[in-house]
Design a protein around this motif. Structure first.
Motif, PDB file in Angstrom:
ATOM      1  N   THR A  76      -3.141  63.345  47.799  1.00  0.00           N
ATOM      2  CA  THR A  76      -2.350  62.244  47.954  1.00  0.00           C
ATOM      3  C   THR A  76      -1.170  62.530  49.176  1.00  0.00           C
ATOM      4  O   THR A  76      -1.046  61.623  49.940  1.00  0.00           O
ATOM      5  N   VAL A  77      -0.384  63.648  49.278  1.00  0.00           N
ATOM      6  CA  VAL A  77       0.336  64.232  50.281  1.00  0.00           C
ATOM      7  C   VAL A  77      -0.458  63.696  51.495  1.00  0.00           C
ATOM      8  O   VAL A  77       0.326  63.276  52.605  1.00  0.00           O
ATOM      9  N   LEU A  78      -1.658  64.575  51.686  1.00  0.00           N
ATOM     10  CA  LEU A  78      -2.457  64.412  53.045  1.00  0.00           C
ATOM     11  C   LEU A  78      -2.713  63.010  53.445  1.00  0.00           C
ATOM     12  O   LEU A  78      -2.550  62.753  54.474  1.00  0.00           O
ATOM     13  N   ARG A  79      -3.106  62.434  52.400  1.00  0.00           N
ATOM     14  CA  ARG A  79      -3.440  60.787  52.685  1.00  0.00           C
ATOM     15  C   ARG A  79      -2.402  60.122  53.077  1.00  0.00           C
ATOM     16  O   ARG A  79      -2.586  59.046  53.992  1.00  0.00           O
ATOM     17  N   SER A  80      -1.310  60.362  52.594  1.00  0.00           N
ATOM     18  CA  SER A  80      -0.032  59.826  53.036  1.00  0.00           C
ATOM     19  C   SER A  80       0.204  59.859  54.627  1.00  0.00           C
ATOM     20  O   SER A  80       0.937  59.316  55.190  1.00  0.00           O
ATOM     21  N   ILE A  81       0.204  61.456  54.642  1.00  0.00           N
ATOM     22  CA  ILE A  81       0.655  61.621  56.096  1.00  0.00           C
ATOM     23  C   ILE A  81      -0.373  61.080  57.339  1.00  0.00           C
ATOM     24  O   ILE A  81      -0.053  60.469  58.239  1.00  0.00           O
ATOM     25  N   ILE A  82      -1.436  60.731  57.006  1.00  0.00           N
ATOM     26  CA  ILE A  82      -2.506  60.152  57.827  1.00  0.00           C
ATOM     27  C   ILE A  82      -2.544  58.811  57.627  1.00  0.00           C
ATOM     28  O   ILE A  82      -3.115  58.231  58.514  1.00  0.00           O
ATOM     29  N   GLY A  83      -2.000  58.136  56.751  1.00  0.00           N
ATOM     30  CA  GLY A  83      -1.659  56.810  56.690  1.00  0.00           C
ATOM     31  C   GLY A  83      -2.792  56.109  55.837  1.00  0.00           C
ATOM     32  O   GLY A  83      -2.866  54.887  55.881  1.00  0.00           O
ATOM     33  N   LEU A  84      -3.620  56.777  54.946  1.00  0.00           N
ATOM     34  CA  LEU A  84      -4.549  56.274  54.141  1.00  0.00           C
ATOM     35  C   LEU A  84      -4.215  56.011  52.963  1.00  0.00           C
ATOM     36  O   LEU A  84      -4.782  55.303  51.867  1.00  0.00           O
ATOM     37  N   HIS A  85      -2.937  56.360  52.381  1.00  0.00           N
ATOM     38  CA  HIS A  85      -2.295  55.805  51.097  1.00  0.00           C
ATOM     39  C   HIS A  85      -0.890  55.696  51.635  1.00  0.00           C
ATOM     40  O   HIS A  85      -0.009  56.322  52.046  1.00  0.00           O
ATOM     41  N   ARG A  86      -0.696  54.415  50.961  1.00  0.00           N
ATOM     42  CA  ARG A  86       1.008  53.798  51.498  1.00  0.00           C
ATOM     43  C   ARG A  86       1.923  54.498  50.229  1.00  0.00           C
ATOM     44  O   ARG A  86       1.754  53.985  49.294  1.00  0.00           O
ATOM     45  N   PRO A  87       2.597  55.160  50.803  1.00  0.00           N
ATOM     46  CA  PRO A  87       3.935  55.616  49.876  1.00  0.00           C
ATOM     47  C   PRO A  87       4.719  54.457  49.216  1.00  0.00           C
ATOM     48  O   PRO A  87       4.919  53.474  49.837  1.00  0.00           O
ATOM     49  N   ASP A  88       5.313  54.697  47.834  1.00  0.00           N
ATOM     50  CA  ASP A  88       6.103  53.619  47.391  1.00  0.00           C
ATOM     51  C   ASP A  88       7.632  53.834  48.108  1.00  0.00           C
ATOM     52  O   ASP A  88       8.227  52.782  48.330  1.00  0.00           O
ATOM     53  N   SER A  89       7.928  55.053  48.506  1.00  0.00           N
ATOM     54  CA  SER A  89       9.236  55.330  49.273  1.00  0.00           C
ATOM     55  C   SER A  89       9.111  56.651  49.870  1.00  0.00           C
ATOM     56  O   SER A  89       8.264  57.490  49.722  1.00  0.00           O
ATOM     57  N   GLY A  90       9.975  56.915  50.780  1.00  0.00           N
ATOM     58  CA  GLY A  90      10.129  58.233  51.465  1.00  0.00           C
ATOM     59  C   GLY A  90       9.742  57.934  52.816  1.00  0.00           C
ATOM     60  O   GLY A  90       9.395  56.849  53.303  1.00  0.00           O
ATOM     61  N   ASP A  91       9.770  58.927  53.717  1.00  0.00           N
ATOM     62  CA  ASP A  91       9.830  58.836  55.114  1.00  0.00           C
ATOM     63  C   ASP A  91       8.919  60.039  55.540  1.00  0.00           C
ATOM     64  O   ASP A  91       8.956  61.183  55.260  1.00  0.00           O
ATOM     65  N   ILE A  92       7.820  59.667  56.481  1.00  0.00           N
ATOM     66  CA  ILE A  92       6.868  60.533  56.926  1.00  0.00           C
ATOM     67  C   ILE A  92       6.806  60.459  58.520  1.00  0.00           C
ATOM     68  O   ILE A  92       6.912  59.300  58.907  1.00  0.00           O
ATOM     69  N   SER A  93       7.087  61.338  59.510  1.00  0.00           N
ATOM     70  CA  SER A  93       6.960  61.329  60.658  1.00  0.00           C
ATOM     71  C   SER A  93       6.420  62.496  61.391  1.00  0.00           C
ATOM     72  O   SER A  93       6.200  63.777  60.958  1.00  0.00           O
ATOM     73  N   ILE A  94       5.643  62.265  62.304  1.00  0.00           N
ATOM     74  CA  ILE A  94       4.794  63.231  63.194  1.00  0.00           C
ATOM     75  C   ILE A  94       5.552  63.513  64.696  1.00  0.00           C
ATOM     76  O   ILE A  94       5.233  62.552  65.377  1.00  0.00           O
ATOM     77  N   ASP A  95       6.021  64.250  65.136  1.00  0.00           N
ATOM     78  CA  ASP A  95       6.636  64.523  66.137  1.00  0.00           C
ATOM     79  C   ASP A  95       7.764  63.465  66.473  1.00  0.00           C
ATOM     80  O   ASP A  95       7.869  62.903  67.501  1.00  0.00           O
ATOM     81  N   GLY A  96       8.451  62.822  65.426  1.00  0.00           N
ATOM     82  CA  GLY A  96       9.241  61.928  65.541  1.00  0.00           C
ATOM     83  C   GLY A  96       8.713  60.519  65.388  1.00  0.00           C
ATOM     84  O   GLY A  96       9.735  59.475  65.357  1.00  0.00           O
ATOM     85  N   VAL A  97       7.397  60.171  65.441  1.00  0.00           N
ATOM     86  CA  VAL A  97       6.822  59.140  65.322  1.00  0.00           C
ATOM     87  C   VAL A  97       6.688  58.621  63.708  1.00  0.00           C
ATOM     88  O   VAL A  97       5.965  59.290  62.816  1.00  0.00           O
ATOM     89  N   SER A  98       7.277  57.450  63.195  1.00  0.00           N
ATOM     90  CA  SER A  98       7.121  57.085  61.949  1.00  0.00           C
ATOM     91  C   SER A  98       5.799  56.897  61.688  1.00  0.00           C
ATOM     92  O   SER A  98       5.229  55.922  62.191  1.00  0.00           O
ATOM     93  N   VAL A  99       5.280  57.534  60.780  1.00  0.00           N
ATOM     94  CA  VAL A  99       3.863  57.038  60.005  1.00  0.00           C
ATOM     95  C   VAL A  99       3.760  55.580  59.696  1.00  0.00           C
ATOM     96  O   VAL A  99       2.787  54.913  59.740  1.00  0.00           O
ATOM     97  N   GLN A 100       4.903  55.249  58.995  1.00  0.00           N
ATOM     98  CA  GLN A 100       4.825  53.745  58.247  1.00  0.00           C
ATOM     99  C   GLN A 100       4.953  52.699  59.200  1.00  0.00           C
ATOM    100  O   GLN A 100       4.370  51.813  59.173  1.00  0.00           O
TER     101      GLN A 100
END
Length: 220
Positions: free
Chosen positions: A56-80
């Motif tokens: 679920t963590v991996l799928r959230s990072i790639i955007g395949l699972h939408r988190p209920d809360s929290g922030d994910i960014s890749i090189d400063g780019v927000s996944v959400q």
């Protein structure tokens, strides 16, 4: 294999930031306040029992699972906020490889990486170069695993900078596990790998463990 990867890949390594990530499936909390940071070019492994929240963590990072809360960014780019751009930065090796409803061939899968020639070179070195015209549905589990790994390396040659691999050695024998673990170790990009394979985890810079949705660092 290592010679090809080191000489051909010019991918840029990226940083990853995960802050207070929470994910639910219905009323069940799968991921609970998970936070970590990864430096550019760092390789980390996430271990833990089945159902602990690793995938679920991996799928959230790639955007395949939408988190209920929290922030994910890749090189400063927000996944959400910018899911398409974030997804383009990721090379993805899923745990359960979908073969699709149509007779997709190995060569077509490799071409979807955006760097078909690079992916085909890796496929050849992984022993499946002769299967380019074969439908994915006819492959063994190990062959299918190698095909998706070759596609991921092609994506890294194209424009991806982050490898997300979910149990990349699961369908392989001991020799195959070592081969893929060494390949992933040699990649000059940022890597997050979910694995039960101790050899794969030992080749990473840091190791995290998940249990009941929570994450802790256990080694380097």
């Amino acid at each position: 294999m290592r010679n090809f990867v080191e000489s051909s890949l010019s991918t840029k390594a990226v940083s990853v930031q995960v802050a207070n990530l929470c994910c639910h499936f219905g009323r069940v909390r799968a991921v609970s306040n998970v936070s970590f940071q990864i430096a550019p070019g760092e390789h980390i492994a996430i271990t833990g029992a089945n159902g602990s929240g690793k995938s679920t963590v991996l799928r959230s990072i790639i955007g395949l699972h939408r988190p209920d809360s929290g922030d994910i960014s890749i090189d400063g780019v927000s996944v959400q906020q910018r899911p398409a751009l974030s997804r383009s930065l990721c090379a993805w090796v899923p745990q359960r490889q979908a073969v699709g409803r149509f007779p997709l061939q190995v060569g077509e899968l490799l071409a979807s990486s955006g760097a078909a020639k690079a992916a085909q070179v890796v496929a050849q070195q992984l022993g499946i170069g002769h299967l380019l015209q074969r439908p994915l549905s006819t492959l063994s589990g190990g062959q299918l695993q190698r095909a998706f790994i070759a596609r991921a390396v092609g994506a890294l040659q194209n424009k991806s900078c982050l490898l997300l691999a979910d149990e990349p050695t699961a369908a392989l024998d001991f020799s195959g596990q070592m081969e893929i673990a060494e390949l992933i170790k040699s990649l000059p990009c940022t890597v997050i790998v979910v694995t039960h394979d101790r050899g794969m985890a030992a080749r990473c810079d840091r190791v995290f463990e998940m249990a009941a949705g929570s994450l802790r660092e256990i080694g380097t």
